[in-house]
Design a protein around this motif. Structure first.
Motif, PDB file in Angstrom:
ATOM      1  N   SER A 130      40.445  20.070 102.211  1.00 42.43           N
ATOM      2  CA  SER A 130      39.793  20.936 103.193  1.00 42.43           C
ATOM      3  C   SER A 130      38.658  20.200 103.888  1.00 42.43           C
ATOM      4  CB  SER A 130      39.265  22.214 102.532  1.00 42.43           C
ATOM      5  OG  SER A 130      38.235  21.899 101.624  1.00 42.43           O
ATOM      6  N   ALA A 131      38.333  20.670 105.072  1.00 45.09           N
ATOM      7  CA  ALA A 131      37.240  20.099 105.867  1.00 45.09           C
ATOM      8  C   ALA A 131      35.915  20.304 105.129  1.00 45.09           C
ATOM      9  CB  ALA A 131      37.211  20.774 107.230  1.00 45.09           C
ATOM     10  N   PRO A 132      34.873  19.568 105.540  1.00 45.96           N
ATOM     11  CA  PRO A 132      33.576  19.723 104.865  1.00 45.96           C
ATOM     12  C   PRO A 132      33.066  21.162 104.919  1.00 45.96           C
ATOM     13  CG  PRO A 132      33.553  17.826 106.333  1.00 45.96           C
ATOM     14  CD  PRO A 132      34.827  18.563 106.595  1.00 45.96           C
ATOM     15  N   ASP A 133      32.474  21.609 103.809  1.00 47.54           N
ATOM     16  CA  ASP A 133      31.878  22.937 103.772  1.00 47.54           C
ATOM     17  C   ASP A 133      30.450  22.869 104.343  1.00 47.54           C
ATOM     18  OD1 ASP A 133      30.299  21.833 101.742  1.00 47.54           O
ATOM     19  OD2 ASP A 133      31.371  22.868 100.130  1.00 47.54           O
ATOM     20  N   ASP A 134      29.695  23.941 104.203  1.00 48.98           N
ATOM     21  CA  ASP A 134      28.340  23.997 104.755  1.00 48.98           C
ATOM     22  C   ASP A 134      27.405  22.965 104.127  1.00 48.98           C
ATOM     23  OD1 ASP A 134      29.120  26.052 106.404  1.00 48.98           O
ATOM     24  OD2 ASP A 134      28.376  27.640 105.075  1.00 48.98           O
ATOM     25  N   ASP A 135      27.702  22.535 102.895  1.00 52.73           N
ATOM     26  CA  ASP A 135      26.885  21.526 102.216  1.00 52.73           C
ATOM     27  C   ASP A 135      27.350  20.104 102.524  1.00 52.73           C
ATOM     28  OD1 ASP A 135      25.338  23.492 100.918  1.00 52.73           O
ATOM     29  OD2 ASP A 135      26.810  23.657  99.299  1.00 52.73           O
ATOM     30  N   GLY A 136      28.406  19.949 103.315  1.00 48.43           N
ATOM     31  CA  GLY A 136      28.936  18.623 103.635  1.00 48.43           C
ATOM     32  C   GLY A 136      29.864  18.068 102.570  1.00 48.43           C
ATOM     33  N   ASP A 137      30.366  18.943 101.695  1.00 44.87           N
ATOM     34  CA  ASP A 137      31.289  18.510 100.640  1.00 44.87           C
ATOM     35  C   ASP A 137      32.734  18.684 101.103  1.00 44.87           C
ATOM     36  OD1 ASP A 137      29.136  18.018  99.034  1.00 44.87           O
ATOM     37  OD2 ASP A 137      29.425  19.773  97.748  1.00 44.87           O
ATOM     38  N   LEU A 138      33.567  17.699 100.753  1.00 36.78           N
ATOM     39  CA  LEU A 138      35.002  17.781 100.969  1.00 36.78           C
ATOM     40  C   LEU A 138      35.666  18.251  99.688  1.00 36.78           C
ATOM     41  CD1 LEU A 138      35.746  14.357 102.717  1.00 36.78           C
ATOM     42  CD2 LEU A 138      35.861  16.610 103.778  1.00 36.78           C
ATOM     43  N   THR A 139      36.788  18.924  99.816  1.00 32.76           N
ATOM     44  CA  THR A 139      37.613  19.240  98.658  1.00 32.76           C
ATOM     45  C   THR A 139      38.763  18.247  98.658  1.00 32.76           C
ATOM     46  OG1 THR A 139      37.049  21.579  98.812  1.00 32.76           O
ATOM     47  CG2 THR A 139      38.969  21.012  97.486  1.00 32.76           C
ATOM     48  N   LEU A 140      38.924  17.549  97.531  1.00 30.67           N
ATOM     49  CA  LEU A 140      39.931  16.502  97.406  1.00 30.67           C
ATOM     50  C   LEU A 140      40.883  16.809  96.265  1.00 30.67           C
ATOM     51  CD1 LEU A 140      37.566  13.375  97.529  1.00 30.67           C
ATOM     52  CD2 LEU A 140      38.692  14.488  99.452  1.00 30.67           C
ATOM     53  N   PHE A 141      42.133  16.363  96.409  1.00 28.81           N
ATOM     54  CA  PHE A 141      43.093  16.378  95.305  1.00 28.81           C
ATOM     55  C   PHE A 141      43.050  15.015  94.641  1.00 28.81           C
ATOM     56  CE2 PHE A 141      45.553  19.554  97.893  1.00 28.81           C
ATOM     57  CZ  PHE A 141      45.426  20.596  97.002  1.00 28.81           C
ATOM     58  N   GLU A 142      42.864  15.001  93.327  1.00 32.09           N
ATOM     59  CA  GLU A 142      42.831  13.744  92.565  1.00 32.09           C
ATOM     60  C   GLU A 142      44.255  13.312  92.234  1.00 32.09           C
ATOM     61  OE1 GLU A 142      40.600  11.844  88.674  1.00 32.09           O
ATOM     62  OE2 GLU A 142      40.319  13.955  89.159  1.00 32.09           O
ATOM     63  N   LEU A 143      44.569  12.022  92.491  1.00 33.23           N
ATOM     64  CA  LEU A 143      45.938  11.525  92.346  1.00 33.23           C
ATOM     65  C   LEU A 143      46.075  10.376  91.360  1.00 33.23           C
ATOM     66  CD1 LEU A 143      46.868  11.515  96.128  1.00 33.23           C
ATOM     67  CD2 LEU A 143      47.418  13.262  94.423  1.00 33.23           C
ATOM     68  N   ALA A 144      45.097  10.167  90.491  1.00 34.79           N
ATOM     69  CA  ALA A 144      45.136   9.027  89.562  1.00 34.79           C
ATOM     70  C   ALA A 144      46.417   9.015  88.736  1.00 34.79           C
ATOM     71  CB  ALA A 144      43.912   9.052  88.637  1.00 34.79           C
TER      72      ALA A 144
ATOM     73  N   PRO B  24      44.151  14.533  85.482  1.00 33.27           N
ATOM     74  CA  PRO B  24      44.502  13.311  86.201  1.00 33.27           C
ATOM     75  C   PRO B  24      44.124  12.029  85.453  1.00 33.27           C
ATOM     76  CG  PRO B  24      43.470  14.873  87.677  1.00 33.27           C
ATOM     77  CD  PRO B  24      43.326  15.418  86.299  1.00 33.27           C
ATOM     78  N   THR B  25      42.954  12.001  84.849  1.00 35.71           N
ATOM     79  CA  THR B  25      42.506  10.790  84.158  1.00 35.71           C
ATOM     80  C   THR B  25      43.315  10.532  82.894  1.00 35.71           C
ATOM     81  OG1 THR B  25      40.288  11.142  85.038  1.00 35.71           O
ATOM     82  CG2 THR B  25      40.490   9.622  83.190  1.00 35.71           C
ATOM     83  N   GLY B  26      43.553  11.579  82.101  1.00 34.38           N
ATOM     84  CA  GLY B  26      44.355  11.423  80.891  1.00 34.38           C
ATOM     85  C   GLY B  26      45.794  11.058  81.206  1.00 34.38           C
ATOM     86  N   GLY B  27      46.347  11.675  82.246  1.00 30.32           N
ATOM     87  CA  GLY B  27      47.706  11.344  82.665  1.00 30.32           C
ATOM     88  C   GLY B  27      47.817   9.895  83.110  1.00 30.32           C
ATOM     89  N   ALA B  28      46.792   9.423  83.826  1.00 31.47           N
ATOM     90  CA  ALA B  28      46.771   8.025  84.267  1.00 31.47           C
ATOM     91  C   ALA B  28      46.669   7.086  83.073  1.00 31.47           C
ATOM     92  CB  ALA B  28      45.611   7.785  85.228  1.00 31.47           C
ATOM     93  N   SER B  29      45.886   7.451  82.080  1.00 33.06           N
ATOM     94  CA  SER B  29      45.743   6.614  80.874  1.00 33.06           C
ATOM     95  C   SER B  29      47.062   6.518  80.106  1.00 33.06           C
ATOM     96  CB  SER B  29      44.656   7.184  79.952  1.00 33.06           C
ATOM     97  OG  SER B  29      43.403   7.115  80.568  1.00 33.06           O
ATOM     98  N   VAL B  30      47.753   7.640  79.978  1.00 31.70           N
ATOM     99  CA  VAL B  30      49.049   7.635  79.286  1.00 31.70           C
ATOM    100  C   VAL B  30      50.048   6.769  80.051  1.00 31.70           C
ATOM    101  CG1 VAL B  30      51.047   9.066  78.676  1.00 31.70           C
ATOM    102  CG2 VAL B  30      48.738   9.825  78.091  1.00 31.70           C
TER     103      VAL B  30
END
Length: 159
Positions: A82-96, A23-29
């Motif tokens: 996805s909803a938060p896991d047991d550690d309170g982390d969300l899973t996100l899709f990066e869209l840069a 995502p970051t390299g694609g955004a830079s290009v």
């Protein structure tokens, strides 16, 4: 690479397929090519432009953090996968990269073909973000988009 692209005034075709840009390299290009006067064909297939990451829910900004919502994390756009896991982390899709490609499509008036196959866009499933919709809209009608790999039907093969 980005600096070289900015100075390549006569560039008409660029294929950076299978270079693991992410995502970051694609955004830079895309940012480096913004407003490019002669670019007609851009190939970014197989670069994992959409990736998922796990982040603490408290670090994510957004009115709602439900699955499918668009949120911000460290200044970048993401979709909640996805909803938060047991550690309170969300899973996100990066869209840069998707966000930057919208600007590139709008500003590169000579661009007629953009190859994005095999970039995990299918992972977004029913949660197609506004950014991807904007990408498709920005391309119409002058740019041919290849969003998914071409799969040959074996039944149509000639002997």
């Amino acid at each position: 690479l980005a600096d070289g692209l900015r100075s390549a005034a006569c560039l008409t075709s660029l294929d950076l397929g299978a270079n693991e840009l992410g995502p970051t390299g694609g955004a830079s290009v895309a940012a480096a090519l913004h407003g490019h006067p002669t670019l007609r064909t851009l190939g970014l297939a197989d670069n994992a432009l959409v990736q998922s990451k796990h982040v603490p829910e408290d670090d994510v900004e957004g009115d709602s953090k439900e699955v499918g919502d668009e949120v911000r994390y460290r200044g970048q756009s993401y979709i909640v996968r996805s909803a938060p896991d047991d550690d309170g982390d969300l899973t996100l899709f990066e869209l840069a990269a998707v966000d930057a490609l919208v600007g590139c499509l709008q500003s590169c008036t000579n661009l007629t073909s953009l190859g994005l196959a095999d970039n995990r866009l299918n992972l977004l499933g029913r949660y197609v973000p506004a950014a991807l919709h904007s990408l498709v809209e920005a391309a119409k009608p002058r740019v041919r988009l290849e969003l998914y790999a071409q799969v040959e039907d074996p039944a149509r093969r000639r002997p």
